[in-house]
Structures are given as structure tokens and as C-alpha cells.
Design a protein around this motif. Structure first.
Motif, short mmCIF file in Angstrom:
data_model
loop_
_atom_site.label_atom_id
_atom_site.label_comp_id
_atom_site.label_asym_id
_atom_site.label_seq_id
_atom_site.Cartn_x
_atom_site.Cartn_y
_atom_site.Cartn_z
N GLY A 75 -87.16 43.47 -24.18
CA GLY A 75 -85.77 43.56 -24.62
C GLY A 75 -84.92 42.56 -23.87
O GLY A 75 -85.22 42.20 -22.73
N PHE A 76 -83.88 42.10 -24.51
CA PHE A 76 -82.99 41.13 -23.88
C PHE A 76 -81.90 41.89 -23.13
O PHE A 76 -81.21 42.73 -23.71
N VAL A 77 -81.78 41.60 -21.85
CA VAL A 77 -80.75 42.22 -21.02
C VAL A 77 -79.54 41.30 -21.01
O VAL A 77 -79.63 40.15 -20.58
N ARG A 78 -78.44 41.82 -21.52
CA ARG A 78 -77.21 41.02 -21.56
C ARG A 78 -76.47 41.11 -20.23
O ARG A 78 -76.47 42.15 -19.58
N PRO A 79 -75.82 40.04 -19.85
CA PRO A 79 -75.01 40.09 -18.63
C PRO A 79 -73.78 40.96 -18.84
O PRO A 79 -73.32 41.17 -19.96
N SER A 80 -73.24 41.45 -17.75
CA SER A 80 -72.09 42.34 -17.79
C SER A 80 -70.80 41.53 -17.62
O SER A 80 -70.65 40.79 -16.65
N TRP A 81 -69.86 41.73 -18.55
CA TRP A 81 -68.55 41.06 -18.43
C TRP A 81 -67.85 41.52 -17.16
O TRP A 81 -67.24 40.72 -16.45
N PHE A 82 -67.94 42.82 -16.89
CA PHE A 82 -67.28 43.36 -15.70
C PHE A 82 -67.81 42.68 -14.44
O PHE A 82 -67.03 42.28 -13.58
N LEU A 83 -69.14 42.57 -14.32
CA LEU A 83 -69.70 41.97 -13.11
C LEU A 83 -69.35 40.49 -13.01
O LEU A 83 -69.08 39.99 -11.91
N ALA A 84 -69.32 39.78 -14.13
CA ALA A 84 -68.93 38.37 -14.10
C ALA A 84 -67.49 38.21 -13.60
O ALA A 84 -67.21 37.36 -12.75
N LEU A 85 -66.59 39.06 -14.10
CA LEU A 85 -65.20 39.00 -13.64
C LEU A 85 -65.07 39.46 -12.19
O LEU A 85 -64.30 38.88 -11.41
N PHE A 86 -65.82 40.48 -11.81
CA PHE A 86 -65.78 40.98 -10.45
C PHE A 86 -66.26 39.91 -9.46
O PHE A 86 -65.64 39.69 -8.42
N LEU A 87 -67.36 39.23 -9.79
CA LEU A 87 -67.86 38.16 -8.93
C LEU A 87 -66.88 37.00 -8.84
O LEU A 87 -66.71 36.39 -7.77
N THR A 88 -66.20 36.70 -9.94
CA THR A 88 -65.17 35.65 -9.93
C THR A 88 -64.02 36.05 -8.99
O THR A 88 -63.54 35.24 -8.20
N PHE A 89 -63.61 37.31 -9.08
CA PHE A 89 -62.54 37.81 -8.20
C PHE A 89 -62.97 37.76 -6.74
O PHE A 89 -62.20 37.32 -5.87
N LEU A 90 -64.20 38.20 -6.45
CA LEU A 90 -64.69 38.15 -5.06
C LEU A 90 -64.76 36.72 -4.54
O LEU A 90 -64.39 36.44 -3.40
N ALA A 91 -65.23 35.81 -5.38
CA ALA A 91 -65.30 34.40 -4.98
C ALA A 91 -63.90 33.85 -4.72
O ALA A 91 -63.69 33.12 -3.75
N ALA A 92 -62.94 34.21 -5.57
CA ALA A 92 -61.56 33.75 -5.37
C ALA A 92 -61.00 34.28 -4.05
O ALA A 92 -60.37 33.53 -3.29
N ALA A 93 -61.23 35.56 -3.77
CA ALA A 93 -60.73 36.14 -2.51
C ALA A 93 -61.39 35.47 -1.31
O ALA A 93 -60.73 35.16 -0.31
N GLY A 94 -62.69 35.21 -1.40
CA GLY A 94 -63.39 34.54 -0.30
C GLY A 94 -62.92 33.11 -0.10
O GLY A 94 -62.72 32.67 1.03
N ILE A 95 -62.72 32.39 -1.19
CA ILE A 95 -62.27 31.00 -1.09
C ILE A 95 -60.85 30.93 -0.57
O ILE A 95 -60.51 30.06 0.24
N VAL A 96 -59.99 31.86 -0.99
CA VAL A 96 -58.61 31.89 -0.48
C VAL A 96 -58.62 32.14 1.02
O VAL A 96 -57.90 31.48 1.78
N SER A 97 -59.46 33.09 1.47
CA SER A 97 -59.54 33.37 2.90
C SER A 97 -60.01 32.16 3.69
O SER A 97 -59.42 31.80 4.71
N LEU A 98 -61.05 31.53 3.19
CA LEU A 98 -61.57 30.34 3.87
C LEU A 98 -60.55 29.20 3.84
O LEU A 98 -60.34 28.52 4.85
N SER A 99 -59.88 29.02 2.71
CA SER A 99 -58.91 27.92 2.63
C SER A 99 -57.70 28.16 3.53
O SER A 99 -57.14 27.21 4.08
N LEU A 100 -57.30 29.42 3.71
CA LEU A 100 -56.18 29.70 4.64
C LEU A 100 -56.56 29.35 6.07
O LEU A 100 -55.76 28.75 6.81
N VAL A 101 -57.75 29.71 6.48
CA VAL A 101 -58.19 29.39 7.84
C VAL A 101 -58.33 27.88 8.01
O VAL A 101 -57.89 27.31 9.02
#
Length: 175
Positions: A75-101
Motif C-alpha cells: 500500500g502507498f503511505v501518503r505523507p501527513s500535511w500536519f507533520l509537513a507543516l509542523f516540521l516547517t514550523f519547528l525549522a522556522a523556530a530553530g532558524i529564528v533562534s539560531l539567527s538571533l544568536v
């Protein structure tokens, strides 16, 4: 002002960024497990229920090995929209933190560092491209000789989420 605060903050932020990178990478990893399950139903009653379960989850029978009494479902397992958006949000928060420092350390480049947040959707794209895949479930049903309460023994090799859902849906017990 203490001169060790900024470098230690940078070190901690870099360590957190590495953790975030590996978390994003692990979001697409296969988590295949093997489980031995038992059922109160006999093999003739259980097999149609298993086939119906996998059909309802958009799997199809890919192969049948009658000598080993083993069925392979695909069976084909489809990716989750929620997880894609959640990972994007986490990456944005991490990059903002790193860029501030980094902008505290290098004030002349602060615009460049803050602009790095535009890279965060790449994590969602990475997940989306890697998570969608063809998944196989190997299933072997055999009668048990030792226990009268559980006449059927099932050996399943599948993704751990699929195993737990199968176990819950068909009221199977771990051996």
C-alpha cells in the motif's frame, strides 16, 4: 558583561539545531518491526477479517506464498500535511533562534541571518518527498498447538504504527 554568555549560548543553540536537523531527518525513517500476535479466532475466520482490514486501509495483496502460508500486502503511505507543516514550523523556530544568536555575534550580517528563516519550508518539502512510499506488510497466519484460548498465531512484519492499528482493530494480543 560576562564574555562567556554569548559563546555558550551559541554552542547550545548549535547543539539544538543539530538535534532539530536529525529530528527532521528521522521523520521519514522506516520503522519496520516484527510482531508475534495471537487471536481467539481460528485461521479460517481470521484470514478474511485481516484481508478486509488491509483492503479498507488501501492495501492490496501483492504476493501469496502458500507453502509458507504467508501473504504480502502493499500500500502507498501518503505523507501527513500536519507533520509537513509542523516540521516547517519547528525549522522556522530553530532558524529564528539560531539567527538571533548569530546576529548578536555578527551585527553587520543580522539581515542575512534573519533571512535564513525563508529556508524553513525546505524541511516540509524534504519530509513530503521522502515520506510518501510504497509499504509492504508480510503476514503469516498459523495455528497454535499449545494454547486453547488462542487458536491462531500471526507473525507480522510492518511499520510499527500499522502493527498497533492492526492489533487494536482486530483485538489481537501480543504473544
Amino acid at each position: 558583561m560576562d564574555t562567556t554568555i554569548l559563546p555558550s549560548t551559541l554552542l547550545l543553540t548549535l547543539l539544538l539545531s543539530v538535534g532539530l536537523f536529525f529530528f527532521i531527518r528521522a521523520s521519514t525513517k522506516d520503522r519496520i518491526e516484527k510482531a508475534q500476535l495471537v487471536s481467539t479466532l481460528d485461521e479460517d475466520t481470521l484470514m478474511p477479517k485481516i484481508k478486509e482490514y488491509f483492503r479498507s486501509r488501501s492495501y492490496r495483496v501483492a504476493a501469496v506464498d502458500s507453502q509458507q502460508n504467508q501473504v504480502t500486502f502493499e500500500g502507498f503511505v501518503r505523507p501527513s500535511w500536519f507533520l509537513a507543516l509542523f516540521l516547517t514550523f519547528l525549522a522556522a523556530a530553530g532558524i529564528v533562534s539560531l539567527s538571533l544568536v548569530l546576529s548578536l555575534l555578527f551585527p553587520n550580517l543580522s539581515t542575512v541571518f534573519v533571512g535564513m528563516v525563508l529556508l524553513s519550508p525546505l524541511s516540509g518539502i524534504y519530509y513530503w518527498k521522502k515520506a510518501g512510499r510504497l509499504e509492504k506488510v508480510l503476514l503469516k497466519v498459523e495455528p497454535t498447538q499449545s494454547e486453547k484460548d488462542f487458536p491462531s498465531k500471526i507473525t507480522v512484519i510492518a511499520h510499527r504504527d500499522e502493527l498497533s492499528e492492526l492489533q487494536r482493530e482486530l483485538q489481537l494480543k501480543s504473544e
